[in-house]
Design an enzyme around this catalytic site. Structure first.
Site, PDB file in Angstrom:
ATOM      1  N   LYS A  43      34.570  21.771  39.771  1.00  0.00           N
ATOM      2  CA  LYS A  43      35.459  21.749  40.933  1.00  0.00           C
ATOM      3  C   LYS A  43      35.617  23.114  41.604  1.00  0.00           C
ATOM      4  O   LYS A  43      36.109  23.189  42.720  1.00  0.00           O
ATOM      5  CB  LYS A  43      36.822  21.203  40.520  1.00  0.00           C
ATOM      6  CG  LYS A  43      36.763  19.772  40.014  1.00  0.00           C
ATOM      7  CD  LYS A  43      36.393  18.821  41.130  1.00  0.00           C
ATOM      8  CE  LYS A  43      36.544  17.386  40.677  1.00  0.00           C
ATOM      9  NZ  LYS A  43      36.435  16.435  41.778  1.00  0.00           N
TER      10      LYS A  43
HETATM   11  C1  LIG Z   1      35.727  17.025  34.203  1.00  0.00           C
HETATM   12  C2  LIG Z   1      35.329  16.311  35.424  1.00  0.00           C
HETATM   13  N1  LIG Z   1      34.119  15.765  35.509  1.00  0.00           N
HETATM   14  C3  LIG Z   1      33.746  15.091  36.631  1.00  0.00           C
HETATM   15  C4  LIG Z   1      34.573  14.922  37.690  1.00  0.00           C
HETATM   16  C5  LIG Z   1      34.139  14.086  38.854  1.00  0.00           C
HETATM   17  O1  LIG Z   1      33.724  14.755  39.954  1.00  0.00           O
HETATM   18  P1  LIG Z   1      33.863  14.152  41.398  1.00  0.00           P
HETATM   19  O2  LIG Z   1      35.290  14.275  41.820  1.00  0.00           O
HETATM   20  O3  LIG Z   1      32.958  15.002  42.235  1.00  0.00           O
HETATM   21  O4  LIG Z   1      33.439  12.723  41.402  1.00  0.00           O
HETATM   22  C6  LIG Z   1      35.823  15.486  37.605  1.00  0.00           C
HETATM   23  C7  LIG Z   1      36.771  15.321  38.683  1.00  0.00           C
HETATM   24  O5  LIG Z   1      37.929  15.671  38.611  1.00  0.00           O
HETATM   25  C8  LIG Z   1      36.214  16.193  36.459  1.00  0.00           C
HETATM   26  O6  LIG Z   1      37.439  16.741  36.349  1.00  0.00           O
END
Ligand SMILES: Cc1ncc(COP(=O)(O)O)c(C=O)c1O
Length: 323
Positions: A43
């Protein structure tokens, strides 16, 4: 001298490591470690780009407050950048999130508004609804809104996608991703649809999320199930999401996710978070189903250090009947 001008310059260019001791059938499995970003997760990328875009458009000015509803990691990225750039940061957080994330957010100087995890979209205490009602009452504030901000998928289309393709030497067959906002899967799959449309996209999804039915059966089923894996899975379809390049979703339960993450640590020494456990379980299932050798990549969202009090704590695992 090899030094960086500030912590923000360390975002991106995260390493990819090969999995060697797990049973990957005929496939090779690789993990991109987004947990090595300075704020600790994938993020950081969108946090930086969404703030820069808001500064450029004039939506965010010096002295303003940045407000976001987040499962934690976006908040950490935003709070890190807000600290560097001198903005006030307010975060609306569902109460299921790990204590490590909450302490880390507070340490950046962010103000935390804790709300319920057991309510769905439309409820005034749902984290995104609550953030919207707070921002309506504030002056000089910018609501990031990662779930509807086009800069989110765009960041992964222009940055994460090309980075993966280049790091893998343009030899890759399958990418396994999870979706929270779906920014990663939307952006990265859009990039690959342009440069290497043969690359297949698999969604690893917590059991109870509506995204599995959406992808496998093209239908939206309302559910009220919740899961303990943090950061992925959805109870609504984010407006900026595009799953048109995703071929299949694998549902994975909490127990399978946590055990996969613990096995990755004990057998490979790779320390990842709970959502990566979901991805590992789905990727291993996919790999073992293959008859040809494929190069498969997992995009790991964060590292395990945020989950020491939960998934990596035997007492907590026992209390939840997960051991
Ligand atoms: C640890 C983790 N992996 C994956 C994601 C998913 O990413 P995206 O929001 O781009 O779908 C998040 C989203 O908060 C996350 O915190």
């Amino acid at each position: 001298m090899q030094v960086y001008p500030d912590i923000i310059s360390l975002i991106g260019n995260t390493p990819i490591v090969k999995v060697n001791r797990l049973d990957t059938g005929p496939c090779e499995l690789y993990i991109k470690l987004e947990g090595q970003n300075p704020g600790g997760s994938i993020k950081d990328r969108i946090a930086l780009k969404m703030i820069e875009a808001a500064e450029k458009s004039g939506q965010l000015k010096p002295g303003d407050t940045i407000v976001e509803a987040t499962a934690g990691n976006t908040g950490l990225g935003l709070a890190m950048i807000a600290a560097v750039k001198g903005y006030r940061m307010m975060i609306v957080l569902p109460d299921k999130m790990s204590q490590e994330k909450i302490s880390h957010l507070k340490a950046y100087g962010a103000e935390i508004v804790m709300t319920r995890s057991d309510v769905s979209r439309g409820h005034p205490e749902y984290y995104q609804d609550l953030a919207e009602s707070l921002i309506a009452k504030m002056d000089n504030a910018f609501y990031v809104n990662q779930f509807a901000n086009e800069v989110n998928p765009q960041t992964h289309e222009e940055w994460t996608g090309p980075e993966i393709w280049q790091q893998m030497g343009k030899e890759l067959d399958t990418i396994v991703v999870g979706a929270g906002t779906a920014g990663t899967i939307t952006g990265v799959s859009r990039y690959f649809a342009k440069v290497a449309p043969h690359v297949e996209f698999i969604l690893a999804d917590p059991e109870g999320s509506i995204l599995t039915d959406l992808i496998n059966d093209k239908k939206v089923v309302q559910k009220s199930a919740s899961w303990m894996v943090e950061g992925i899975g959805e109870d609504f379809v984010p407006v900026t999401s595009d799953f048109s390049h995703v071929s299949r979703a694998y549902p994975v339960n909490d127990k399978q996710s946590f055990h996969a993450a613990r096995e990755l640590l004990s057998k490979e020494g790779i320390f990842v978070g709970s959502s990566t456990g979901t991805l590992i379980h789905a990727a291993l299932q996919y790999c073992r189903e293959q008859t040809d050798k494929k190069r498969v990549l997992i995009v790991s969202g964060d590292s395990g250090n945020k989950y020491l009090s939960k998934m990596f704590n035997d007492t907590w695992m026992q209390e939840k009947d997960l051991l």
